[in-house]
Design an enzyme around this catalytic site. Structure first.
Site, mmCIF file in Angstrom:
data_model
loop_
_atom_site.group_PDB
_atom_site.id
_atom_site.type_symbol
_atom_site.label_atom_id
_atom_site.label_comp_id
_atom_site.label_asym_id
_atom_site.label_seq_id
_atom_site.Cartn_x
_atom_site.Cartn_y
_atom_site.Cartn_z
ATOM 1 N N LYS A 183 0.844 -1.203 0.000
ATOM 2 C CA LYS A 183 0.000 0.000 0.000
ATOM 3 C C LYS A 183 0.886 1.261 0.000
ATOM 4 C CE LYS A 183 -3.891 -2.073 -0.355
ATOM 5 N NZ LYS A 183 -3.455 -3.458 -0.402
HETATM 6 C C1 PLP Z 1 -9.912 -2.856 -1.680
HETATM 7 C C2 PLP Z 1 -9.174 -3.634 -0.644
HETATM 8 N N1 PLP Z 1 -9.770 -3.888 0.521
HETATM 9 C C3 PLP Z 1 -9.159 -4.592 1.499
HETATM 10 C C4 PLP Z 1 -7.890 -5.066 1.323
HETATM 11 C C5 PLP Z 1 -7.284 -5.912 2.399
HETATM 12 O O1 PLP Z 1 -6.258 -5.268 3.057
HETATM 13 P P1 PLP Z 1 -5.391 -6.109 4.106
HETATM 14 O O2 PLP Z 1 -4.431 -6.923 3.324
HETATM 15 O O3 PLP Z 1 -4.727 -5.057 4.938
HETATM 16 O O4 PLP Z 1 -6.322 -6.941 4.894
HETATM 17 C C6 PLP Z 1 -7.217 -4.838 0.130
HETATM 18 C C7 PLP Z 1 -5.843 -5.343 -0.071
HETATM 19 O O5 PLP Z 1 -5.231 -5.217 -1.094
HETATM 20 C C8 PLP Z 1 -7.871 -4.101 -0.890
HETATM 21 O O6 PLP Z 1 -7.280 -3.865 -2.068
#
Ligand code: PLP
Length: 371
Positions: A183
């Site tokens: 990110k």
């Molecule tokens: C739109 C979206 N939501 C949620 C997530 C999940 O994030 P995490 O890996 O921190 O759980 C991602 C991860 O790429 C994402 O792109």
């Protein structure tokens, strides 16, 4: 090869290593003062005090659904144009995801479609800011208010994006961010839950750690903390190792966002009026932080192969969720915007690793229209 994603680390890695060394030697690596400090800094950035640091954005989404009281028999109106992390937590509550259509020009959920999908079982509207471009938050929150629904924003792509001059994260009942490896900035893995309401915030602080109010528990005469668990929680908290990495990275966020926006503005200018390329819509009242720079192209597979031959990674990043077997029982017909967007969209590298030379290489490859 110019990569599609790259983990951010400060050039002087000691800025991360030095505080990490201190925390590793300190004897306390679990959830502690570093997490509290990280929450404080994120709160100042977003302009909200109710910040809960967690181990992922997926956990933040799951916790937000719990705080909304979503369970078996409920419906959550959501978008299929996202990471499965947005929608798997809905299924895990026992609720039904109801697909709203997306706007073909942005990939974001369409407020008109949300309106059409509301029924007596609807409890929550889940939105995702595709690539960081903010959804129509005023319209969506007005619909939610009209029908007594909660709004959860999945802001995983949207660190530092703005909607009507306010940073994304403070517009709706809940906002969920990710600090996963690739990110805008990272804590290795991690997530942030922002709660508009203080009662939700207090409950989230306890639910993130087995339902125990960790900061207000007292030690008894036996030398252990005493508590009564009144509702079962999770083990979702962030630890001080992750928070220490986050604190070392966070000062770079504004700069990282600006670099992405500068690259995106350059691409926007260069890709005007190319017959095989369609740019996404942009409105003056909002600004993306461009976790993704997305375009729509003719003959996408040839485009991806062509770019790869030119030494440039491109990707669709997320496949529409409704086509996965786990969602086979939920109606996914009549989603024309989604059909259009998901068939032609593709993302090109836009982050801080794309300097002037890389940017030129990407521009000339795309401008050649040779795929
Ligand atoms: C739109 C979206 N939501 C949620 C997530 C999940 O994030 P995490 O890996 O921190 O759980 C991602 C991860 O790429 C994402 O792109």
């Amino acid at each position: 090869m110019i990569p599609m994603h790259k983990v951010f680390m400060p050039e002087n890695i000691e800025e991360v290593i030095d505080p990490l060394r201190e925390i590793l030697k300190s004897g306390w690596i679990g959830e502690g003062n570093k997490v509290l400090e990280f929450e404080k800094q994120i709160g100042e950035f977003i302009g909200c005090r109710n910040i809960v640091a967690l181990n992922s954005c997926t956990s933040a989404l799951q916790l937000a659904l719990r705080l909304c009281g979503v369970g078996v028999g409920d419906e959550v109106i959501t978008t299929a144009m996202t990471c499965m992390a947005t929608n798997e937590p809905i299924v895990l509550t026992g609720a039904t995801p109801v697909w709203a259509d997306v706007q073909p020009g942005t990939g974001n959920i369409d407020p008109e479609s949300i309106r059409e999908k509301i029924g007596i079982r609807t409890k929550v509207i889940m939105v995702v800011h595709w690539g960081g471009y903010p959804c129509d938050l005023d319209e969506i929150n007005a619909i939610a208010q009209e029908h007594g629904l909660k709004v959860i924003e999945d802001c995983a792509h949207a660190w530092g994006s703005k909607y009507k001059d306010k940073i994304i994260g403070c517009h709706s009942d809940f906002a969920c961010f990710s600090t996963q490896a690739i990110k805008h900035f990272t804590t290795g893995d991690g997530g942030i839950l922002v709660c508009k309401n203080s009662e939700d915030y207090e409950r989230a602080r306890s639910l993130k750690w087995f339902g125990i109010d960790r900061e207000h528990r007292h030690e008894n005469n036996l030398g252990v903390a005493e508590w009564d668990i009144v509702e079962a929680g999770y083990k979702f908290h962030m630890n001080d190792i992750a928070a220490t990495i986050g604190l070392a990275q966070f000062p770079y966020l504004d700069d990282l966002v600006t670099k992405r926006q500068t690259n995106a503005a350059y691409f926007d200018e260069c890709f005007q009026n190319l017959p095989k390329v369609e740019l996404l819509n942009q409105s003056d009242d909002r600004k993306s932080s461009y976790w993704l720079y997305t375009i729509k192209v003719q003959d996408r597979e040839r485009f991806i192969k062509f770019m790869s031959h030119k030494g440039i990674s491109t990707s669709i990043v997320h496949a529409r969720n409704d086509k996965h077997s786990i969602f086979a029982n939920y109606n996914s017909t009549g989603l024309k915007g989604l059909d259009d967007f998901s068939k032609s969209m593709v993302c090109v590298p836009v982050g801080q690793w794309v300097g002037a030379d890389e940017r030129e290489k990407i521009v000339w490859a795309i401008k050649s229209q040779d795929w």
